[in-house]
Scaffold this motif. Structure first.
Motif, PDB file in Angstrom:
ATOM      1  N   ARG A  54      10.296  13.190  33.539  1.00 33.40           N
ATOM      2  CA  ARG A  54       9.066  13.131  32.745  1.00 33.40           C
ATOM      3  C   ARG A  54       9.298  12.272  31.510  1.00 33.40           C
ATOM      4  N   ALA A  55       8.339  11.438  31.220  1.00 31.07           N
ATOM      5  CA  ALA A  55       8.351  10.637  29.990  1.00 31.07           C
ATOM      6  C   ALA A  55       6.925  10.584  29.465  1.00 31.07           C
ATOM      7  N   HIS A  56       6.811  10.483  28.187  1.00 35.86           N
ATOM      8  CA  HIS A  56       5.475  10.385  27.609  1.00 35.86           C
ATOM      9  C   HIS A  56       5.440   9.275  26.568  1.00 35.86           C
ATOM     10  N   SER A  57       4.248   8.845  26.257  1.00 29.93           N
ATOM     11  CA  SER A  57       4.053   7.788  25.279  1.00 29.93           C
ATOM     12  C   SER A  57       3.887   8.413  23.900  1.00 29.93           C
ATOM     13  N   GLN A  58       4.594   7.858  22.933  1.00 29.37           N
ATOM     14  CA  GLN A  58       4.526   8.394  21.569  1.00 29.37           C
ATOM     15  C   GLN A  58       4.330   7.246  20.588  1.00 29.37           C
ATOM     16  N   LEU A  59       3.422   7.446  19.660  1.00 29.28           N
ATOM     17  CA  LEU A  59       3.156   6.415  18.657  1.00 29.28           C
ATOM     18  C   LEU A  59       4.165   6.552  17.529  1.00 29.28           C
ATOM     19  N   SER A  60       4.882   5.477  17.253  1.00 28.49           N
ATOM     20  CA  SER A  60       5.864   5.492  16.177  1.00 28.49           C
ATOM     21  C   SER A  60       5.275   4.814  14.942  1.00 28.49           C
ATOM     22  N   ASP A  61       5.585   5.382  13.793  1.00 25.87           N
ATOM     23  CA  ASP A  61       5.126   4.816  12.532  1.00 25.87           C
ATOM     24  C   ASP A  61       6.073   3.695  12.117  1.00 25.87           C
ATOM     25  N   ASN A  62       5.577   2.473  12.166  1.00 24.61           N
ATOM     26  CA  ASN A  62       6.394   1.317  11.801  1.00 24.61           C
ATOM     27  C   ASN A  62       6.202   0.904  10.347  1.00 24.61           C
ATOM     28  N   GLY A  63       5.651   1.817   9.545  1.00 23.83           N
ATOM     29  CA  GLY A  63       5.493   1.517   8.127  1.00 23.83           C
ATOM     30  C   GLY A  63       4.276   0.658   7.848  1.00 23.83           C
ATOM     31  N   TRP A  64       4.448  -0.342   7.034  1.00 22.62           N
ATOM     32  CA  TRP A  64       3.323  -1.168   6.609  1.00 22.62           C
ATOM     33  C   TRP A  64       3.758  -2.621   6.503  1.00 22.62           C
ATOM     34  N   ASP A  65       2.774  -3.488   6.569  1.00 19.22           N
ATOM     35  CA  ASP A  65       3.014  -4.927   6.522  1.00 19.22           C
ATOM     36  C   ASP A  65       3.271  -5.343   5.075  1.00 19.22           C
ATOM     37  N   SER A  66       4.432  -5.938   4.822  1.00 22.26           N
ATOM     38  CA  SER A  66       4.810  -6.303   3.454  1.00 22.26           C
ATOM     39  C   SER A  66       4.323  -7.690   3.037  1.00 22.26           C
ATOM     40  N   ALA A  67       3.621  -8.388   3.919  1.00 24.64           N
ATOM     41  CA  ALA A  67       3.147  -9.732   3.583  1.00 24.64           C
ATOM     42  C   ALA A  67       2.148  -9.674   2.426  1.00 24.64           C
ATOM     43  N   GLN A  68       2.180 -10.686   1.586  1.00 21.55           N
ATOM     44  CA  GLN A  68       1.274 -10.716   0.446  1.00 21.55           C
ATOM     45  C   GLN A  68      -0.139 -11.063   0.899  1.00 21.55           C
ATOM     46  N   GLY A  69      -1.125 -10.426   0.280  1.00 22.34           N
ATOM     47  CA  GLY A  69      -2.509 -10.742   0.573  1.00 22.34           C
ATOM     48  C   GLY A  69      -2.934 -12.013  -0.155  1.00 22.34           C
ATOM     49  N   SER A  70      -4.123 -12.483   0.161  1.00 20.59           N
ATOM     50  CA  SER A  70      -4.628 -13.693  -0.487  1.00 20.59           C
ATOM     51  C   SER A  70      -4.908 -13.431  -1.965  1.00 20.59           C
ATOM     52  N   LEU A  71      -4.707 -14.452  -2.786  1.00 22.17           N
ATOM     53  CA  LEU A  71      -4.918 -14.335  -4.230  1.00 22.17           C
ATOM     54  C   LEU A  71      -6.296 -14.867  -4.604  1.00 22.17           C
ATOM     55  N   MET A  72      -6.972 -14.131  -5.475  1.00 22.69           N
ATOM     56  CA  MET A  72      -8.318 -14.497  -5.897  1.00 22.69           C
ATOM     57  C   MET A  72      -8.357 -14.645  -7.415  1.00 22.69           C
ATOM     58  N   GLN A  73      -8.737 -15.824  -7.874  1.00 19.77           N
ATOM     59  CA  GLN A  73      -8.872 -16.062  -9.305  1.00 19.77           C
ATOM     60  C   GLN A  73     -10.138 -15.384  -9.814  1.00 19.77           C
ATOM     61  N   THR A  74      -9.998 -14.520 -10.822  1.00 19.08           N
ATOM     62  CA  THR A  74     -11.160 -13.827 -11.380  1.00 19.08           C
ATOM     63  C   THR A  74     -11.402 -14.195 -12.839  1.00 19.08           C
ATOM     64  N   GLY A  75     -10.323 -14.515 -13.554  1.00 17.75           N
ATOM     65  CA  GLY A  75     -10.456 -14.826 -14.972  1.00 17.75           C
ATOM     66  C   GLY A  75     -10.617 -13.607 -15.858  1.00 17.75           C
ATOM     67  N   GLU A  76     -10.679 -12.408 -15.251  1.00 19.43           N
ATOM     68  CA  GLU A  76     -10.826 -11.188 -16.030  1.00 19.43           C
ATOM     69  C   GLU A  76      -9.507 -10.850 -16.727  1.00 19.43           C
ATOM     70  N   GLN A  77      -9.581 -10.449 -17.996  1.00 22.68           N
ATOM     71  CA  GLN A  77      -8.365 -10.250 -18.780  1.00 22.68           C
ATOM     72  C   GLN A  77      -7.520  -9.076 -18.315  1.00 22.68           C
ATOM     73  N   LEU A  78      -8.115  -8.117 -17.591  1.00 26.39           N
ATOM     74  CA  LEU A  78      -7.349  -6.949 -17.149  1.00 26.39           C
ATOM     75  C   LEU A  78      -7.007  -6.989 -15.665  1.00 26.39           C
ATOM     76  N   ASP A  79      -7.322  -8.088 -14.991  1.00 26.72           N
ATOM     77  CA  ASP A  79      -6.966  -8.222 -13.575  1.00 26.72           C
ATOM     78  C   ASP A  79      -5.566  -8.813 -13.464  1.00 26.72           C
ATOM     79  N   ILE A  80      -4.740  -8.203 -12.617  1.00 29.23           N
ATOM     80  CA  ILE A  80      -3.382  -8.704 -12.408  1.00 29.23           C
ATOM     81  C   ILE A  80      -3.050  -8.700 -10.918  1.00 29.23           C
ATOM     82  N   ALA A  81      -2.117  -9.565 -10.530  1.00 28.70           N
ATOM     83  CA  ALA A  81      -1.586  -9.592  -9.168  1.00 28.70           C
ATOM     84  C   ALA A  81      -0.068  -9.542  -9.271  1.00 28.70           C
TER      85      ALA A  81
END
Length: 246
Positions: A54-81
């Motif tokens: 007997r074997a069964h299928s199991q979903l493994s947690d591979n964590g999360w994607d560490s790639a950086q998201g796209s950067l958006m210029q806002t000009g707001e003084q409290l926005d940071i990336a």
């Protein structure tokens, strides 16, 4: 026949869980600083006495994607990336420390610096509060300077520094609240130097088109697994009928 039923059943469960993770990614495609959740199915032998049939299928947690998201210029003084593997330290409702990439910061009515979700932003000495100011600037090293109300630009003063830590993917776990926390035994070092960009926001790194295609593929996969279970049931009923006739 019971083996086919078991494989179909366990596969369908894993597919539903994969669909949940994919739906979570889709729902956060527009969330600032969101990291896509990764999941993959694998075959696992069933533990217990007897032969390894007997074997069964199991979903493994591979964590999360560490790639950086796209950067958006806002000009707001409290926005940071945040740059690289850097994370902004925040205080959770229970008083503990957690980390986020969401850089859309705000000042509340009491002058306390918070994330858009209302979490207190931490500095080197605890939650950051800013005095009434005509302008606020966040430097690339996380230093916050402000011009007090009624003063000229020459009266700019340093009011604090954002607490930014460096954490690799293998050092962090994501909680159910979406915030990152250090894994047991992992030590996150303070980030120094050019750690962030101001007037910029990092978007989600979810591949929207890929997530939509994955949703369709998972739906088809679940349909096939359901057919396997129905076929196993039909075969079992046919076998039972033959036994009765014998």
């Amino acid at each position: 026949m019971d083996r086919a039923l078991y494989v179909g059943m366990s596969g369908a469960i894993a597919t539903l869980r994969a669909q949940t993770a994919n739906s979570h990614n889709l729902a956060n495609a527009g969330t600032v600083g969101f990291r896509a959740e990764l999941a993959a199915a694998q075959a696992i032998n069933v533990d217990g006495p007897g032969f390894q049939t007997r074997a069964h299928s199991q979903l493994s947690d591979n964590g999360w994607d560490s790639a950086q998201g796209s950067l958006m210029q806002t000009g707001e003084q409290l926005d940071i990336a945040l740059k690289g593997d850097n994370w902004l330290a925040v205080q959770t409702p229970d008083g503990s420390e957690a980390y986020t990439r969401a850089g859309d910061l705000r000042l509340d009515a009491n002058g306390q610096l918070r994330t858009s979700s209302g979490l207190a932003v931490l500095g080197d000495g605890g939650p950051l509060s800013l005095p009434p100011s005509t302008s606020v600037t966040i430097g690339n090293d996380g230093t916050i300077t402000a011009v007090p109300q009624g003063q000229s630009a020459a009266a700019q003063v340093i009011v604090g520094r954002l607490k930014v830590v460096s954490g690799a993917q293998n050092q962090l776990d994501r909680g159910v609240d979406g915030l990152m926390r250090a894994k047991p035994g992992a030590e996150l070092n303070p980030a120094a130097g050019d750690v962030l960009a101001s007037g910029v926001l990092e978007g989600s790194n979810v591949n929207l088109a890929g997530a939509m295609v994955n949703m369709i593929n998972l739906a088809r996969q679940f349909e096939l697994q359901s057919k396997v279970m129905r076929a196993a049931e039909d075969n079992a009923q046919a076998a039972t009928s033959l036994v009765k006739l014998a």
